[in-house]
Design an enzyme around this catalytic site. Structure first.
Site, PDB file in Angstrom:
ATOM      1  N   HIS A  82       0.822  -5.854  38.715  1.00 38.78           N
ATOM      2  CA  HIS A  82       0.248  -6.794  37.749  1.00 38.78           C
ATOM      3  C   HIS A  82       0.531  -8.220  38.194  1.00 38.78           C
ATOM      4  O   HIS A  82       1.645  -8.540  38.597  1.00 38.78           O
ATOM      5  CB  HIS A  82       0.862  -6.567  36.362  1.00 38.78           C
ATOM      6  CG  HIS A  82       0.369  -7.539  35.338  1.00 38.78           C
ATOM      7  ND1 HIS A  82      -0.861  -7.418  34.733  1.00 38.78           N
ATOM      8  CD2 HIS A  82       0.934  -8.672  34.834  1.00 38.78           C
ATOM      9  CE1 HIS A  82      -1.027  -8.431  33.894  1.00 38.78           C
ATOM     10  NE2 HIS A  82       0.038  -9.194  33.943  1.00 38.78           N
ATOM     11  N   ASP A 161      -0.530  -6.559  20.299  1.00 35.29           N
ATOM     12  CA  ASP A 161      -0.575  -7.730  21.179  1.00 35.29           C
ATOM     13  C   ASP A 161      -1.842  -8.547  20.934  1.00 35.29           C
ATOM     14  O   ASP A 161      -1.805  -9.770  20.955  1.00 35.29           O
ATOM     15  CB  ASP A 161      -0.497  -7.300  22.653  1.00 35.29           C
ATOM     16  CG  ASP A 161      -0.569  -8.521  23.570  1.00 35.29           C
ATOM     17  OD1 ASP A 161       0.329  -9.365  23.477  1.00 35.29           O
ATOM     18  OD2 ASP A 161      -1.536  -8.641  24.343  1.00 35.29           O
ATOM     19  N   ARG A 168      -0.405 -16.459  18.165  1.00 39.16           N
ATOM     20  CA  ARG A 168       0.429 -17.369  18.980  1.00 39.16           C
ATOM     21  C   ARG A 168      -0.418 -18.507  19.543  1.00 39.16           C
ATOM     22  O   ARG A 168       0.026 -19.649  19.610  1.00 39.16           O
ATOM     23  CB  ARG A 168       1.072 -16.584  20.134  1.00 39.16           C
ATOM     24  CG  ARG A 168       2.212 -15.682  19.679  1.00 39.16           C
ATOM     25  CD  ARG A 168       2.568 -14.687  20.772  1.00 39.16           C
ATOM     26  NE  ARG A 168       2.946 -15.329  22.017  1.00 39.16           N
ATOM     27  CZ  ARG A 168       2.774 -14.787  23.234  1.00 39.16           C
ATOM     28  NH1 ARG A 168       2.215 -13.589  23.370  1.00 39.16           N
ATOM     29  NH2 ARG A 168       3.143 -15.433  24.301  1.00 39.16           N
ATOM     30  N   SER A 183       4.544  -9.272  25.677  1.00 38.52           N
ATOM     31  CA  SER A 183       3.088  -9.148  25.650  1.00 38.52           C
ATOM     32  C   SER A 183       2.579  -8.491  26.942  1.00 38.52           C
ATOM     33  O   SER A 183       1.806  -7.523  26.916  1.00 38.52           O
ATOM     34  CB  SER A 183       2.487 -10.547  25.465  1.00 38.52           C
ATOM     35  OG  SER A 183       1.129 -10.569  25.772  1.00 38.52           O
ATOM     36  N   LYS A 187       1.555  -3.982  27.596  1.00 42.54           N
ATOM     37  CA  LYS A 187       0.280  -3.461  28.106  1.00 42.54           C
ATOM     38  C   LYS A 187       0.500  -2.612  29.352  1.00 42.54           C
ATOM     39  O   LYS A 187      -0.151  -1.588  29.551  1.00 42.54           O
ATOM     40  CB  LYS A 187      -0.682  -4.627  28.388  1.00 42.54           C
ATOM     41  CG  LYS A 187      -1.195  -5.251  27.083  1.00 42.54           C
ATOM     42  CD  LYS A 187      -1.970  -6.526  27.296  1.00 42.54           C
ATOM     43  CE  LYS A 187      -1.068  -7.696  27.492  1.00 42.54           C
ATOM     44  NZ  LYS A 187      -1.627  -9.017  27.368  1.00 42.54           N
TER      45      LYS A 187
HETATM   46  N1  URA Z   1      -0.467 -13.016  29.475  1.00 39.63           N
HETATM   47  C1  URA Z   1      -0.315 -12.111  28.492  1.00 39.63           C
HETATM   48  O1  URA Z   1      -0.852 -11.011  28.570  1.00 39.63           O
HETATM   49  N2  URA Z   1       0.447 -12.448  27.414  1.00 39.63           N
HETATM   50  C2  URA Z   1       1.061 -13.634  27.292  1.00 39.63           C
HETATM   51  O2  URA Z   1       1.741 -13.869  26.311  1.00 39.63           O
HETATM   52  C3  URA Z   1       0.878 -14.570  28.323  1.00 39.63           C
HETATM   53  C4  URA Z   1       0.115 -14.229  29.413  1.00 39.63           C
END
Ligand code: URA
Length: 434
Positions: A82, A161, A168, A183, A187
């Protein structure tokens, strides 16, 4: 349990229990906790922070908020990769088939680009017919038969999220380490891989602007992965100039193919080998970094990485003929050079600005709903540190709209800094957090 008490506790700087964090994430996801109370808690977290245990609990609660992908029917150690997002970052396009060509299962969920950063899914769609919407069965079958499948993120993966990120975004609480790390990691963990190699970008084109904050984020994510039982490695890499030369979907795919043909740009090759060797170590395919790099280089030299890319694209319905004939990729109508206004050395190529120029040419999305043009973008002709003479080509603009060329040209001239000398020493790889 009352949300008021959780907000008060965090406001006073106290630690939230696992049960309290579960109560918040579950209630908020179900719509039982209103946005104003969630916002207040996020702001209290922003100021008073979370410790490692709280961050791991928050991540776990988010993973549990929706679907989880079960990859247990796939044999072998599944390793995911990632990137926290950058400009010109086409690494996944060359890295994943390279790793898969060595027998390591790659079962990956990727996203689309937004703002100045690109997304793997958009790039893969430059292959006509390529489908990113596989059923779970097709996804598993492809990984089991050819070691690789990449699909878009399923609708109900980590719904907590989606809701939290949206909140946010509008309450000035994005840039908190625990919130960013949970976050991203939620995932990745919900996507089911056994091990995760993270490419944490640092520089003006990245989320993290300094090596210190990038290291903090990498460490936070590695801690979460390890506490939740997945081997996680964080590579901290430079995003203070675009990666490679190409920015824009089909242009980047061509550069990634060139890497698999043995002609990759130095920085893209080095990053691919660094991330790839760590993936091989996680998958127990090699015992040392040197051995892993040798295997990856062999797969480039003997063409197995390129063959795997063809197999992968064909398996997901994509046309593979452009891989051997680039004229079959979407092509821009106008290709316009931008030349150096003076002699000197390139001391900076502002990555974020280049991402935005490419976006304005149509290569990226200003909003989630924007349509993108797969053909357009910028191809640099020089990189940071190179000497240039007045009149040398610095970059080529690829555009389908003649009226956008002048503005892009002016921006490029502002965003490539040429000075009398170059004495910076910016590494490509800053650090590796294990
Ligand atoms: N990328 C994400 O998936 N979440 C965040 O909070 C910041 C960047």
């Amino acid at each position: 349990m009352r949300m008021y008490d959780l907000i008060m506790k965090k406001r006073k700087g106290e630690e939230l229990t696992t049960e309290e964090i579960n109560f918040f994430v579950d209630g908020f996801t179900k719509g039982e906790i209103p946005d104003y109370q969630a916002s207040a808690l996020l702001m209290a977290i922003f100021f008073n922070k979370m410790n490692k245990r709280e961050t791991a609990d928050l991540t776990n609660a988010m993973v549990e908020s929706g679907d989880k992908i079960d990859l247990s029917n796939i044999n072998g150690i599944k390793v995911d990769k990632h990137s926290t997002g950058g400009v010109g970052d086409k690494t996944s396009i060359c890295l994943t088939p390279l790793v898969a060509s060595l027998g390591i299962p790659v079962a990956k969920m990727s996203g689309r680009g937004l703002g100045h950063t690109g997304g793997t899914i958009d790039k893969l769609e430059t292959f006509k017919g390529f489908s990113v919407e596989l059923t779970e069965e097709e996804f598993m079958n492809n990984v089991n038969s050819i070691n690789i499948a990449i699909m878009g993120q399923s609708g109900n993966l980590v719904p907590a999220d989606k809701k939290l990120y949206a909140l946010r975004d509008v309450t000035a609480t994005v840039d908190n380490m625990s919130l960013i790390a949970s976050s991203i990691m939620s995932k990745k963990l919900a996507s089911g891989a056994d091990a995760i190699v993270l490419d944490v970008k640092v520089g003006d084109g990245a989320f993290m602007k300094t090596p210190e904050t990038a290291k903090e984020l990498a460490t936070e994510m590695v801690n979460i992965g390890n506490m939740l039982g997945r081997q996680t490695i964080g590579v901290i890499s430079d995003m203070d100039q675009p990666l490679g030369y190409a920015i824009g979907n089909s242009l980047e795919v061509i550069e990634a193919i060139e890497l698999l043909k043995g002609n990759g740009p130095k920085d893209l090759l080095e990053l691919t080998l660094t991330l790839g060797s760590n993936m091989l170590l996680c998958a127990k395919k090699a015992d040392t970094v040197e051995e892993a790099r040798k295997l990856l280089l062999e797969s480039i030299e003997n063409g197995k990485g390129l063959e795997k890319l063809k197999e992968f694209v064909a398996a997901q319905g994509g046309d593979i003929t452009p891989i051997d004939d680039y004229s079959k990729f979407p092509k821009a109508k106008y290709i316009e050079p931008v030349v150096a206004p003076r002699d000197g050395y390139i001391t900076k190529i502002k990555a974020e600005a280049f991402g935005l120029i490419a976006m304005e040419l149509g290569a990226g999305r200003a909003t989630k709903e924007s349509e993108i043009d797969l053909a357009v973008g910028i191809v640099l002709n020089k990189k940071r540190g190179e000497a240039v003479s007045k009149g040398d080509v610095l970059a080529y603009i690829h555009s389908n709209d003649i009226s956008k060329i002048e503005k892009a040209k002016n921006s490029i001239l502002e965003d490539i800094i040429i000075e009398d000398k170059y004495d910076l020493n910016i590494p490509l790889i800053y650090d590796i957090v294990r």
